[in-house]
Design a protein around this motif. Structure first.
Motif, short mmCIF file in Angstrom:
data_model
loop_
_atom_site.label_atom_id
_atom_site.label_comp_id
_atom_site.label_asym_id
_atom_site.label_seq_id
_atom_site.Cartn_x
_atom_site.Cartn_y
_atom_site.Cartn_z
N ALA A 216 73.04 -62.40 100.40
CA ALA A 216 74.13 -61.45 100.20
C ALA A 216 74.86 -61.11 101.49
O ALA A 216 75.97 -60.57 101.45
N GLY A 217 74.28 -61.42 102.63
CA GLY A 217 74.84 -61.01 103.91
C GLY A 217 76.03 -61.85 104.34
O GLY A 217 76.33 -62.90 103.75
N PRO A 218 76.70 -61.42 105.39
CA PRO A 218 77.91 -62.11 105.85
C PRO A 218 77.64 -63.36 106.69
O PRO A 218 78.55 -64.14 106.94
N THR A 219 76.39 -63.53 107.14
CA THR A 219 76.08 -64.64 108.03
C THR A 219 75.82 -65.92 107.25
O THR A 219 75.05 -65.92 106.27
N ARG A 220 76.47 -66.99 107.64
CA ARG A 220 76.19 -68.29 107.04
C ARG A 220 74.84 -68.79 107.55
O ARG A 220 74.59 -68.85 108.75
N VAL A 221 73.95 -69.14 106.63
CA VAL A 221 72.60 -69.58 106.98
C VAL A 221 72.46 -71.06 106.62
O VAL A 221 72.62 -71.45 105.46
N VAL A 222 72.19 -71.87 107.63
CA VAL A 222 71.97 -73.30 107.46
C VAL A 222 70.52 -73.60 107.79
O VAL A 222 70.03 -73.19 108.85
N LEU A 241 62.45 -72.82 102.08
CA LEU A 241 63.44 -71.82 102.45
C LEU A 241 64.80 -72.16 101.85
O LEU A 241 65.47 -71.29 101.27
N ALA A 242 65.21 -73.41 101.98
CA ALA A 242 66.51 -73.80 101.43
C ALA A 242 66.56 -73.58 99.93
O ALA A 242 67.57 -73.09 99.39
N SER A 243 65.49 -73.92 99.24
CA SER A 243 65.45 -73.71 97.79
C SER A 243 65.59 -72.23 97.45
O SER A 243 66.32 -71.86 96.53
N ALA A 244 64.90 -71.38 98.20
CA ALA A 244 64.99 -69.94 97.95
C ALA A 244 66.41 -69.43 98.18
O ALA A 244 66.86 -68.49 97.51
N LEU A 245 67.11 -70.03 99.14
CA LEU A 245 68.47 -69.62 99.45
C LEU A 245 69.51 -70.26 98.52
O LEU A 245 70.69 -69.94 98.60
N GLY A 246 69.05 -71.19 97.68
CA GLY A 246 69.97 -71.87 96.78
C GLY A 246 70.76 -72.97 97.45
O GLY A 246 71.87 -73.30 97.00
N THR A 247 70.20 -73.55 98.52
CA THR A 247 70.88 -74.63 99.24
C THR A 247 69.92 -75.81 99.38
O THR A 247 68.86 -75.84 98.78
N THR A 248 70.31 -76.77 100.17
CA THR A 248 69.44 -77.88 100.54
C THR A 248 69.43 -77.99 102.06
O THR A 248 70.40 -77.58 102.72
N PRO A 249 68.37 -78.54 102.66
CA PRO A 249 68.34 -78.66 104.11
C PRO A 249 69.45 -79.59 104.62
O PRO A 249 69.81 -80.57 103.97
N THR A 250 69.96 -79.24 105.78
CA THR A 250 70.93 -80.08 106.48
C THR A 250 70.17 -80.94 107.48
O THR A 250 69.43 -80.41 108.31
N LEU A 251 70.34 -82.25 107.39
CA LEU A 251 69.57 -83.15 108.24
C LEU A 251 70.13 -83.23 109.65
O LEU A 251 71.35 -83.28 109.85
N PHE A 252 69.21 -83.24 110.61
CA PHE A 252 69.52 -83.41 112.02
C PHE A 252 68.78 -84.64 112.52
O PHE A 252 67.72 -85.00 111.99
N PRO A 253 69.30 -85.29 113.55
CA PRO A 253 68.61 -86.47 114.08
C PRO A 253 67.27 -86.11 114.71
O PRO A 253 67.08 -85.01 115.22
#
Length: 276
Positions: A216-222, A241-253
């Motif tokens: 609900a907060g204003p900060t974008r969470v990746v 964590l991503a599932s709880a936030l309703g997103t998917t993880p963003t992959l990094f190298p």
């Protein structure tokens, strides 16, 4: 490993109610803060140099580690206290709202920052947060963690290191394990290691983020995840964590410390994530 340019670095300290924080600033432009725990600011130097081409980059030693000294060295380092420290640094520098990357324990720090001080971060990238409390087998994991800490306190540094890697499900060649955890580190490294085991690990892995507040907060969470972290414990926690936030993880190298292993490639990916 890619070579990186060197950039002039301004180092300073900030007095906080219970200690002194060491921090470093590079470059000019939009602010990005890079935080870890237990790693200190030195681990981020190559990445910070690359980002400083067009960013103001803040790095810091977490409380109780290396140059960030506490009045009471027996005080625990919790994600909430580290988030307060980061908010104080950003306020001191008049540097918010900022983009903030946290890795490992620092990923938990930036989640706490987004909860308690969202005005200081427009984007937080939580790269592989070791949030064991989000997993169904957390009781077993916590018991293994307690056993690991007990092994360390009993004086078996190598045994504790082996248990750490087993808990993280990280497989390394034997000679590398012995090189990392065998023998005696220098006094400062030994003090930092003890602080991590005794005063940092439990509070970090057992932190339970307020998912509703983050959503609900204003900060974008990746939620960031290393492409080479398949099968490791932080792959599981990042997905949870991503599932709880309703997103998917963003992959990094790279893996858990991809920003150390190839900072140039990591910087390219981080720029794209922040721009997105």
């Amino acid at each position: 490993m890619s070579s990186t340019p060197t950039t002039p670095v301004s180092t300073a300290t900030l007095e906080v109610p219970d200690g002194t924080l060491h921090y470093e600033v590079r470059g000019q432009g939009p602010v990005v803060a890079l935080v870890a725990a237990p790693m200190d600011a030195r681990a981020f130097a190559p990445l910070a140099d690359l980002l400083a081409v067009d960013h103001t980059v803040l790095t810091t030693d977490p409380r109780g580690i290396l140059r960030s000294r506490l009045h009471d060295p027996k005080q625990d380092s919790t994600p909430e206290l580290r988030a307060d420290d980061l908010a104080r640094l950003l306020a001191h520098l008049d540097a918010g709202p900022a983009a903030v990357l946290g890795s490992s324990g620092g990923a938990v720090t930036v989640l706490a920052l987004a909860e308690a001080h969202p005005e200081w971060a427009h984007t937080v990238v939580a790269h592989e947060p070791p949030l064991l409390g989000l997993l169904d087998d957390r009781d077993d994991l916590f018991a293994r963690e307690d056993d690991m800490i007990g092994t360390y306190l009993a004086g078996d540094r190598l045994g504790a290191g082996r248990k750490f890697l087993a808990l993280a499900n990280i497989r390394l060649p034997e000679e590398m394990v012995v090189g990392m955890f065998g023998g005696e580190p220098d006094p400062q490294a030994a003090a930092d290691e003890r602080f991590q085991y005794v005063h940092m690990i439990r509070g970090t892995t057992r932190f339970r983020p307020d998912v509703a507040a983050l959503r609900a907060g204003p900060t974008r969470v990746v939620v960031g995840l290393g492409e080479e972290s398949t099968g490791e414990i932080c792959e599981r926690t990042s997905h949870a964590l991503a599932s709880a936030l309703g997103t998917t993880p963003t992959l990094f190298p790279g893996g858990h410390i991809g920003f150390v292993d190839d900072p140039a490639v990591f910087a390219d990916r981080l720029r794209k994530v922040l721009a997105g």
